[in-house]
Design a protein around this motif. Structure first.
Motif, PDB file in Angstrom:
ATOM      1  N   THR A 176       6.913   1.175  15.775  1.00 46.25           N
ATOM      2  CA  THR A 176       6.315   0.439  14.666  1.00 46.25           C
ATOM      3  C   THR A 176       4.821   0.725  14.566  1.00 46.25           C
ATOM      4  O   THR A 176       4.280   0.931  13.466  1.00 46.25           O
TER       5      THR A 176
ATOM      6  N   THR B 205       3.084   2.587  11.464  1.00 48.24           N
ATOM      7  CA  THR B 205       1.971   1.950  10.762  1.00 48.24           C
ATOM      8  C   THR B 205       0.738   2.841  10.751  1.00 48.24           C
ATOM      9  O   THR B 205       0.050   2.977   9.726  1.00 48.24           O
TER      10      THR B 205
ATOM     11  N   CYS C 283       1.327   5.787   8.300  1.00 52.91           N
ATOM     12  CA  CYS C 283       1.200   5.340   6.903  1.00 52.91           C
ATOM     13  C   CYS C 283      -0.254   5.053   6.543  1.00 52.91           C
ATOM     14  O   CYS C 283      -0.700   5.357   5.432  1.00 52.91           O
TER      15      CYS C 283
END
Length: 200
Positions: free
Chosen positions: A174, A178, A181
């Motif tokens: 995760t 993140t 992105c």
């Protein structure tokens, strides 16, 4: 001339940053897939989901047994080891049930509460089992997990993949997703600002 070199260097930097962001997102997706096919099935199949307190009734070391395969057949090359059987009183129902170390102990050897690995030394295994038995006798009451649906009448001492471990496994992909992105978004914002500046 200098302006063209700066623009070219900026475009190269943006391309590298964009590749880095896309690579991070791709790696995170692969990690999600790996976790989804390895850890998640074991977590969802486990029926021992409710924690309660177990009180020790007896912890006996039986005669030596052979390690068993998952299909139930005994391996002739496996060394015999003392069979530790731990019986507890389940406070949630008051039943006398057998305690296993983890979920996979039922598949490795349903007769024993603890089954050692096949590569372990027999003397070390014997000493370890005796230590485990003495620890159970020392701590009479301890937390354990049982099946609230009643599918399994036995209990386990600890879960292989508790919820906190599952969340921790998903934490790193995760964070990687993140970060990737975020890099992609920052590159796109930088490109948009450059276009607006060039127009002005």
């Amino acid at each position: 001339m200098l302006g063209k070199k700066l623009v070219t260097a900026q475009k190269r930097g943006e391309t590298r940053a964009l590749c880095l962001g896309l690579g991070m997102v791709t790696c995170s997706m692969m990690m999600y897939f790996f976790i989804g096919i390895t850890i998640v099935p074991f977590y969802t199949k486990s029926v021992w989901t409710t924690e309660t307190m177990c009180k020790l009734l007896k912890a006996n070391i039986q005669d030596k047994v052979l390690c068993s395969n998952s299909d139930g057949s005994e391996d002739e090359d496996a060394f015999p080891y003392p069979c530790l059987q731990v019986w507890v009183n389940l406070t949630a129902s008051g039943q006398e049930v057998m305690l296993y170390q983890t979920e996979d102990m039922l598949e490795r050897n349903p007769k024993c509460s603890y089954a050692p690995g096949k590569s372990e030394n027999s003397k070390e295994v014997k000493a370890l089992i005796e230590t485990i038995a003495s620890n159970f006798k020392r701590y009479q009451t301890f937390p354990c997990y049982y099946d609230p649906g009643g599918t399994q009448t036995n209990v386990i001492l600890s879960r292989l993949y508790p919820p906190q471990n599952l969340l921790f496994a998903f934490l790193w992909p995760t964070l990687l997703f993140t970060g990737g992105c975020l890099i992609i978004v920052l590159v796109k914002i930088s490109q948009y600002v450059s276009v607006l500046s060039a127009r002005q």
